[in-house]
Design an enzyme around this catalytic site. Structure first.
Site, PDB file in Angstrom:
ATOM      1  N   TYR A  22      40.267 -76.883  94.377  1.00 57.25           N
ATOM      2  CA  TYR A  22      41.237 -76.364  95.334  1.00 57.25           C
ATOM      3  C   TYR A  22      40.678 -75.205  96.142  1.00 57.25           C
ATOM      4  O   TYR A  22      41.383 -74.249  96.450  1.00 57.25           O
ATOM      5  CB  TYR A  22      42.543 -75.972  94.617  1.00 57.25           C
ATOM      6  CG  TYR A  22      43.008 -77.066  93.698  1.00 57.25           C
ATOM      7  CD1 TYR A  22      43.486 -78.262  94.220  1.00 57.25           C
ATOM      8  CD2 TYR A  22      42.901 -76.946  92.317  1.00 57.25           C
ATOM      9  CE1 TYR A  22      43.856 -79.305  93.390  1.00 57.25           C
ATOM     10  CE2 TYR A  22      43.271 -77.988  91.482  1.00 57.25           C
ATOM     11  CZ  TYR A  22      43.746 -79.163  92.021  1.00 57.25           C
ATOM     12  OH  TYR A  22      44.096 -80.188  91.206  1.00 57.25           O
ATOM     13  N   TYR A 154      53.368 -83.234  88.592  1.00 57.19           N
ATOM     14  CA  TYR A 154      51.955 -83.278  88.961  1.00 57.19           C
ATOM     15  C   TYR A 154      51.306 -84.413  88.181  1.00 57.19           C
ATOM     16  O   TYR A 154      51.451 -84.493  86.963  1.00 57.19           O
ATOM     17  CB  TYR A 154      51.240 -81.963  88.644  1.00 57.19           C
ATOM     18  CG  TYR A 154      49.761 -82.047  88.939  1.00 57.19           C
ATOM     19  CD1 TYR A 154      49.288 -81.933  90.240  1.00 57.19           C
ATOM     20  CD2 TYR A 154      48.846 -82.298  87.924  1.00 57.19           C
ATOM     21  CE1 TYR A 154      47.927 -82.061  90.525  1.00 57.19           C
ATOM     22  CE2 TYR A 154      47.484 -82.427  88.196  1.00 57.19           C
ATOM     23  CZ  TYR A 154      47.037 -82.307  89.496  1.00 57.19           C
ATOM     24  OH  TYR A 154      45.701 -82.444  89.770  1.00 57.19           O
ATOM     25  N   ASP A 255      53.382 -89.646  81.621  1.00 52.95           N
ATOM     26  CA  ASP A 255      52.098 -88.993  81.823  1.00 52.95           C
ATOM     27  C   ASP A 255      52.022 -87.840  80.829  1.00 52.95           C
ATOM     28  O   ASP A 255      52.590 -86.773  81.054  1.00 52.95           O
ATOM     29  CB  ASP A 255      51.995 -88.510  83.272  1.00 52.95           C
ATOM     30  CG  ASP A 255      50.708 -87.761  83.560  1.00 52.95           C
ATOM     31  OD1 ASP A 255      49.978 -87.434  82.592  1.00 52.95           O
ATOM     32  OD2 ASP A 255      50.439 -87.481  84.744  1.00 52.95           O
ATOM     33  N   LYS A 284      42.980 -84.702  79.231  1.00 51.60           N
ATOM     34  CA  LYS A 284      42.831 -83.281  78.898  1.00 51.60           C
ATOM     35  C   LYS A 284      42.370 -83.018  77.459  1.00 51.60           C
ATOM     36  O   LYS A 284      41.175 -83.022  77.215  1.00 51.60           O
ATOM     37  CB  LYS A 284      44.111 -82.541  79.271  1.00 51.60           C
ATOM     38  CG  LYS A 284      44.275 -82.483  80.802  1.00 51.60           C
ATOM     39  CD  LYS A 284      45.177 -81.371  81.286  1.00 51.60           C
ATOM     40  CE  LYS A 284      44.912 -81.050  82.735  1.00 51.60           C
ATOM     41  NZ  LYS A 284      45.840 -81.601  83.711  1.00 51.60           N
TER      42      LYS A 284
END
Ligand SMILES: *Cc1c(COP(=O)(O)O)cnc(C)c1O
Length: 434
Positions: A22, A154, A255, A284
């Site tokens: 980002y 997200y 998710d 993750k």
């Protein structure tokens, strides 16, 4: 060995050539140069704000649940490295991938029986979406190709995931006109323990019913919305989604890339609700933060549907699919997690976060403090000054990475009570100065 580079040279080259998440090019703020990491500590190549070591309050974006340089995970990686670090997965298979898939099936909600190993969380979401769309195509319902989600979510940075990220104020607002247009419900009412809001449940049911003909799937992050805003909601809404999806013939995708492997106090957040999705994404913490790996799990009904269609295969196959090194470390990481009373460790950290972050509630500029499992969040009433907040945390000897109006932590599960207290002090300092 290549010529050693000084920290100054490395940072200059970084600025000249290397994109960061980002970030613009060249980067705006200089990143901290990490030399090594061990336990819960990141060792810096040169002192910053008088600190040469930082307690990691971020678990490297939710992933390093066992901390760094863990002997068990190191052994798994070394052992596998000596056999093979990679072989292609087309036409070949190997023990690490098979063992990992079997283990994921064993520990995840019962109906999930089949595992697609992908290389990152975003790709696992792409695969989940492809599975759902293809399932309906195979069943002769090609019109069912849209997704429904709630705002504030997200799901990653590639194309399909971006289309179900929060459409307003999020990182992907820029792409609104270009992305597939999905259907957005309001954000779930806040509060894990809040009494379920009947009107909101009705809103979910109504939207799913109204769009059923064109909906392939509902996709949500269960219980905790992470990078979309670090908010918690009642598990009751997951039951509402399950019922409405069943009633209207829509698949349900959870998710669990951020929530999986104990972070919220349950091994998978779906367990808080007692419901199982048709498709589930993991990532993750899957490898304990060692290597990039993700997984998409699905039910036998979904797999059968796809495999009986006109194109009876799931046409997806990343080059590094099922990477043996990552799979071996993932299996070792899950063993390590399950071999201890991880639930007790998460509870201990939760208590430490509640205790240590309580003081933040009285600070000027703080809107709310919330804690769930090993997740602590301080929400400000203004956009955080990243540089000032980061500096304040580093001065306390802690690594934090705030975003938007949020200063938050999800420490490794091995973080001792003193270090949890230190992280809390740093969050408070960041809230004061950010
Ligand atoms: C981080 C995250 C992703 C994306 O995973 P990557 O490995 O960064 O591609 C997707 N969904 C959720 C809920 C996440 O937290």
């Amino acid at each position: 060995m290549p010529e050693p580079l000084t920290p100054g040279e490395l940072l200059a080259l970084d600025r000249q050539h290397v994109w960061h998440p980002y970030g613009p090019m060249p980067g705006k703020a200089a990143p901290l140069l990490v030399e090594s990491a061990s336990g819960v500590r990141l060792r810096l190549a040169e002192p910053v704000e008088g600190q040469d070591e930082l307690v990691d309050g971020m678990s490297s974006w939710w992933s390093a649940v066992h901390g760094y340089n863990h002997p068990v995970l190191n052994d798994a990686a070394h052992g596998q490295l000596e056999r093979m670090s990679h072989v292609m997965f087309g036409g070949l298979t190997h023990e690490p991938a098979v063992r990992l898939a079997k283990r994921l099936v064993d520990i995840s909600p019962e109906p999930l029986q089949h595992v697609f190993l992908a290389d990152s969380g975003s790709v696992s979401v792409e695969v989940a979406v492809k599975m759902c769309l293809q399932y309906w195509r195979s069943l002769g319902k090609p019109r069912k190709q849209r997704l429904l989600t709630w705002r504030g979510g997200y799901h990653g940075d590639t194309w399909q995931p971006m289309s179900v990220c929060d459409p307003d104020g999020g990182m992907h607002e820029l792409w609104q006109g270009a992305l597939p247009r999905q259907i957005f419900a309001d954000a779930p009412p806040a509060g894990f323990d809040a009494a379920p809001d009947e009107a909101y449940a009705a809103h979910l049911r109504e939207l799913i019913g109204r769009h059923a003909e064109e909906l392939a799937a509902v996709i949500v992050e269960p219980v905790v919305q992470g990078a979309g805003g670090m908010s918690f909601h009642s598990p009751a809404y997951l039951r509402v989604l399950r019922e409405a999806c069943d009633e209207h013939g829509v698949l349900l995708v959870f998710d669990e890339i951020a929530t999986g492997f104990g972070r919220t106090g349950a091994l998978f957040a779906a367990e808080h609700a007692g419901v199982a999705p048709d498709v589930m994404c993991l990532g993750k913490a899957l490898t304990g933060g060692y290597l990039t790996l993700a997984a998409t799990l699905c039910t036998t009904a979904v797999a059968d549907g796809i495999s009986r269609g006109a194109l009876p295969v799931l046409a997806h196959g990343p080059t590094f699919m099922g990477n043996p090194l990552a799979a071996a470390v993932a299996d070792a990481s899950i063993s390590l997690l399950l071999s201890q009373d991880w639930g007790q460790e998460v509870k201990r950290i939760e208590a430490g976060l509640r205790n240590g972050l309580a003081a933040a509630a009285d600070l000027p500029g703080v809107r709310e403090v919330r804690v769930l499992g090993a997740i602590g969040v301080v929400q400000l009433d203004h956009e955080v000054d990243m540089a000032a907040a980061t500096r304040a945390a580093v001065r306390e000897g802690v690594w934090l990475r705030p975003f938007r109006d949020l200063i938050y932590t999800m420490p490794p599960y091995i973080t001792g009570d003193d270090d949890v207290a230190r992280i809390c002090a740093a969050v408070c300092a960041a809230a004061r100065e950010g």
